[in-house]
Design an enzyme around this catalytic site. Structure first.
Site, short mmCIF file in Angstrom:
data_model
loop_
_atom_site.label_atom_id
_atom_site.label_comp_id
_atom_site.label_asym_id
_atom_site.label_seq_id
_atom_site.Cartn_x
_atom_site.Cartn_y
_atom_site.Cartn_z
N ASP A 182 -4.48 8.48 4.76
CA ASP A 182 -3.97 6.77 4.94
C ASP A 182 -4.83 6.37 6.03
OD1 ASP A 182 -2.30 4.70 4.54
OD2 ASP A 182 -0.82 5.58 5.75
N GLU A 183 -4.76 5.06 6.04
CA GLU A 183 -5.78 4.40 7.16
C GLU A 183 -7.17 5.18 7.48
OE1 GLU A 183 -4.25 1.84 8.66
OE2 GLU A 183 -2.02 2.08 8.99
N LYS A 187 0.87 -1.36 -0.13
CA LYS A 187 -0.25 0.11 -0.07
C LYS A 187 0.68 1.30 -0.06
CE LYS A 187 -1.17 1.29 3.90
NZ LYS A 187 -1.61 1.20 5.10
N THR A 188 1.82 1.36 0.96
CA THR A 188 2.57 2.40 0.75
C THR A 188 3.21 2.86 -0.04
OG1 THR A 188 2.94 1.71 3.42
CG2 THR A 188 4.38 3.76 2.46
N GLN A 246 -8.73 -3.85 9.65
CA GLN A 246 -7.50 -3.38 10.44
C GLN A 246 -8.19 -2.25 11.29
OE1 GLN A 246 -3.64 -3.48 9.21
NE2 GLN A 246 -4.52 -4.27 7.13
N ARG A 301 1.09 -9.36 11.05
CA ARG A 301 2.16 -8.77 10.91
C ARG A 301 3.44 -9.71 10.46
NH1 ARG A 301 0.97 -4.51 9.52
NH2 ARG A 301 -1.06 -5.79 9.53
#
Length: 768
Positions: free
Chosen positions: A216-217, A33-34, A247, A600
DNA sequence: ATGCGCCAAGTTTTT
DNA sequence: CTTGGCGCAT
């Protein structure tokens, strides 16, 4: 042009190439994503969009820093604004402060400040707190602000009892904030949202200014944040949001999952891109995560898949107790490190609560494994730091009531609680700040002459300090220390039992001030220094440069990845937490929390639970988490571990691991721990201190350092002495503080930098 | 005004 | 078991 598109999947490329119009990126964990977001920014620039029209909003400074770094490497020196929501709003608010009734030098109350203010407001509102607490009231008010509910709106329809109390306190608190020319974290968003709603002209101007907004998020945005980005995307609806509903783990803080679930409804012309391919984890790990999250009903289904090779099954371990759990995990890590399978930095241990880290610390320390605990004992929350910052806050904003209350009698100058209370009453009555009230203490009938004289002396001290307000921050801090005799005060009240030297922290603040001045030779104002500090947090400074095992809560783990992950305490009432089982929504959030933890892991994952756990000091039997029943057994390996008390003693671990930890700054604090007895909990109560302030050296200790540290030898150094530091070269000792092993030297080096060291560790050579 | 001691409560916490 | 807040005593 191709370099930013090459190596991308079709879906990723589609997102990167999207220029105009709304965009929704549903990005599963580990889906790159980043990378997509940063490449998209670069792509926008290449389409000729001016960099100042692009804004990227994140939730943490760390996320913003990473994004900035990656954009920088692809498109150097482009003034694209990247930062947190709060910082963005703080900036806007500086400019438009008068429109919402503030002055541009307004202060930002941190959580502790706002808690103090709420307490005061509770008292001033004369409400019975018998069925509630200031903390609860603070929570209700914060939630209300996040949902754009003002004091007036809340007064109209309060429902529950605790909301009734909060509804009474809210307007009082808000009035006090305005009098203090201050905002809390929530206000930063609320004021901006209100500003944009009520001033069409400003809204249109800013909408045109910030034409391309990236969030973002997005699953973690609250209604206020939603309103802000929405208002800035009406004339130029080039709003792109990235997130993963699975998330979302901050619902309890006001994050509204509907923002992302309804995005397509809000922007019918939206282009939706799903990033479902995972580049992070093994298929086993991903299947476990996927199976788990399928049990949530409120979600957008995503088909998670990976082309990574099959890995080890996910381990599910049952231990007899938490000590056994900690020992076994530490053993696994120690063994793997010894066998060269991995480094400490590859391993992370997650838990639901910070309280569970105790046994882990003990186990890791016994094996000399370097570790790092990411938690909330923040540098700037230390008493001595808060005291000094309070002085700075008051100098910057004379109305900062919380700051005044904090330092009016620190160091003690004979102004007691009674006097402060009377000042407060006078201030509340006239709706003036405490400093103004202090200025006329002599005129307040209830205050005795004696006390009034002491208050007057304080005001005189304050006015003297203000003369330096426009000097460099370093000069101001040094002057402040001098005038208030703060160091002497600390020395006087030094607690022999406490190993963390407050004086060292004071020196660290000086170092931070020096660093700030150096980085802001032109634009460095006190106001900016304070804002910078107010908006940094503890998790921002999680260091990935150090080779250490990471221990953190599941919440803190979001956005990170590790080759080996251990999740402990997967037990009923812990995960899901006992206090989060009231509704299906809460249970689903707990499930997402575990999902975040699982995803993670890159290579190996272990979930564990205990048969017994000590809760509040008493041993209790434990039920495994119901979430464990939802996991696919074919991808897992169940292990019943039995506790063997002699096991650890048989192992022959090295005294320390030669991991090339090369950082004398790490050593500075090593003595704090190496002198402590193994059982001493106080030693581990002050865990790794990471970078507390921007550009500050990490103040951390590792177990390896602890084990390796010799008993410190103190040489005779005095202020004014010329010395040679092995790393920083020649300099002059400005001051020496503390005694014996903890003695600190503040040294000004020839290049102008000032740093503080433990004399015992800095390996200083006297020069002739 | 400060210091000690008792009692109560105890998730997570991007800013 | 810890930690923090409050009240009482000096």
């Amino acid at each position: 042009m191709d370099d930013i598109l090459s190596g991308l999947t079709a879906a990723q490329r589609e997102a990167v190439e999207h220029v105009n119009g709304p965009l929704l990126m549903l990005a599963g964990p580990g889906s790159g994503k980043t990378r997509v977001v940063t490449h998209r920014i670069v792509n926008l620039l290449r389409h000729g969009i001016p960099p100042w029209q692009i804004v990227a909003l994140t939730f943490t400074n760390k996320a913003a820093d990473e994004m900035r770094m990656r954009v920088q490497s692809l498109a150097p020196d482009q003034p694209v604004w990247m930062g947190t929501f709060h910082r963005f709003c703080a900036r806007l608010l500086r400019r438009y402060a008068p429109q919402v009734g503030l002055s541009e030098n307004y202060s930002i109350y941190d959580a502790a400040d706002s808690r103090q203010a709420i307490k005061r407001a509770c008292e001033a509102a004369h409400v019975s707190m018998s069925h509630t607490s200031p903390d609860q009231v603070a929570n209700v008010i914060s939630r209300a602000k996040n949902r754009l509910i003002t004091a007036e709106m809340m007064a109209e329809n309060p429902v529950r009892h605790n909301e009734q109390v909060a509804a009474r306190v809210y307007p009082v608190y808000q009035r006090q904030l305005m009098t203090a020319n201050a905002v809390d974290f929530d206000d930063l968003l609320l004021h901006v949202a209100t500003l944009l709603r009520d001033n069409e002209e400003i809204r249109a101007e800013l909408d045109a200014r910030y034409r391309y907004i990236l969030v973002d998020e997005y699953q973690d945005t609250n209604l206020a944040q939603y309103a802000i980005v929405r208002a800035l995307s009406i004339d130029y609806p080039n709003l792109s949001v990235t997130g993963d509903p699975d998330q979302s783990i901050y619902g309890w803080r006001g994050a509204d999952l509907n923002n992302i679930l309804d995005f397509e409804h809000d922007y019918p012309s939206v282009k939706t891109v799903r990033l479902e391919q995972n580049y992070r984890s093994t298929p086993n790990i991903l299947r476990v995560a996927d199976q788990l999250i399928r049990h949530n009903r409120r979600r957008k289904h995503k088909q998670l898949f990976t082309e990574n090779p099959e890995g080890e099954p996910v381990d599910l371990k049952c231990y007899t107790d938490s000590a056994g759990e900690a020992d076994d995990i530490a053993d696994q890590i120690a063994t793997a490190v010894m066998n060269g399978e991995c480094q400490p930095r590859d391993c992370a241990i997650f838990c639901r609560m910070n309280a569970l880290t105790r046994s882990l610390e003990h186990a890791l320390r016994r094996r000399s494994l370097p570790y790092q605990i990411v938690n909330g004992t923040e540098f700037y929350q230390r008493k001595e730091i808060k005291d000094l910052l309070a002085y700075l806050h008051l100098i910057n904003n004379p109305s900062h009531d919380v700051a005044l209350q904090r330092i009016i009698n620190v160091p003690p100058r004979g102004i007691g609680a009674k006097t402060i209370e009377r000042l407060r009453q006078a201030a509340d009555e006239e709706n003036i700040s405490l400093l103004e009230a202090s200025r006329k203490a002599g005129l307040i009938a209830s205050i005795p002459k004696r006390s009034a004289a002491k208050v007057a002396a304080f005001v005189a001290l304050y006015d003297a300090l203000c003369v330096k307000a426009t000097a460099t921050v370093e000069d101001l801090v040094l002057y402040l220390l001098e005038e208030t005799q703060y160091r002497e005060y600390l020395q006087r009240t030094a607690d022999e039992e406490q190993d963390n030297s407050p004086l060292a922290n004071v020196d660290e603040l000086v170092t931070a001030a020096v660093e700030f001045d150096r980085q802001h030779p032109e634009d460095g104002s006190l106001e900016e220094f304070l804002e910078l500090i107010a908006l940094v947090s503890s998790t921002d400074d999680w260091e990935d440069n150090n080779d250490r095992v990471t221990v953190m809560t599941l919440h803190a783990s979001k956005g990170l990845e590790f080759p080996r992950v251990f999740i402990i305490g997967v037990e009923d009432d812990l995960l899901p937490h006992a206090r989060s089982k009231e509704s299906e929504d809460q249970i689903e959030e707990e499930r997402r929390l575990l999902f975040v933890g699982i995803t993670r892991a890159q290579q190996r994952l272990q979930l564990s639970y205990c048969q017994c756990r000590t809760v509040h000091g008493e041993f209790r039997p434990v039920i495994p988490s119901p979430f464990l029943m939802e996991l696919p057994r074919e991808d897992m390996r169940q292990i019943e571990a039995t506790r063997d008390d002699d096991y650890f003693e048989d192992q022959d671990y090295p005294e320390s691991w030669d991991l090339g930890v090369d950082d004398d700054l790490v050593q500075e604090d090593a003595d704090d721990l190496c002198q402590l007895d193994d059982e001493d909990r106080a030693a581990i109560a002050m865990p790794s201190r990471q970078r507390p302030l921007p550009a500050l050296p990490p103040m951390v200790k590792t177990a390896a350092q602890m084990a390796a540290s010799p008993q410190p030898v103190t040489a005779n150094f005095t202020a004014g002495m010329a010395v040679l530091h092995p790393r920083y070269g020649e300099g002059t000792i400005v001051s020496i503080t503390g005694r014996g092993a903890k003695s600190m030297a503040t040294i000004r080096f020839d290049d102008g930098k000032t740093k503080s060291f433990r004399v015992a560790f800095a390996d200083l050579q006297p020069l002739e």
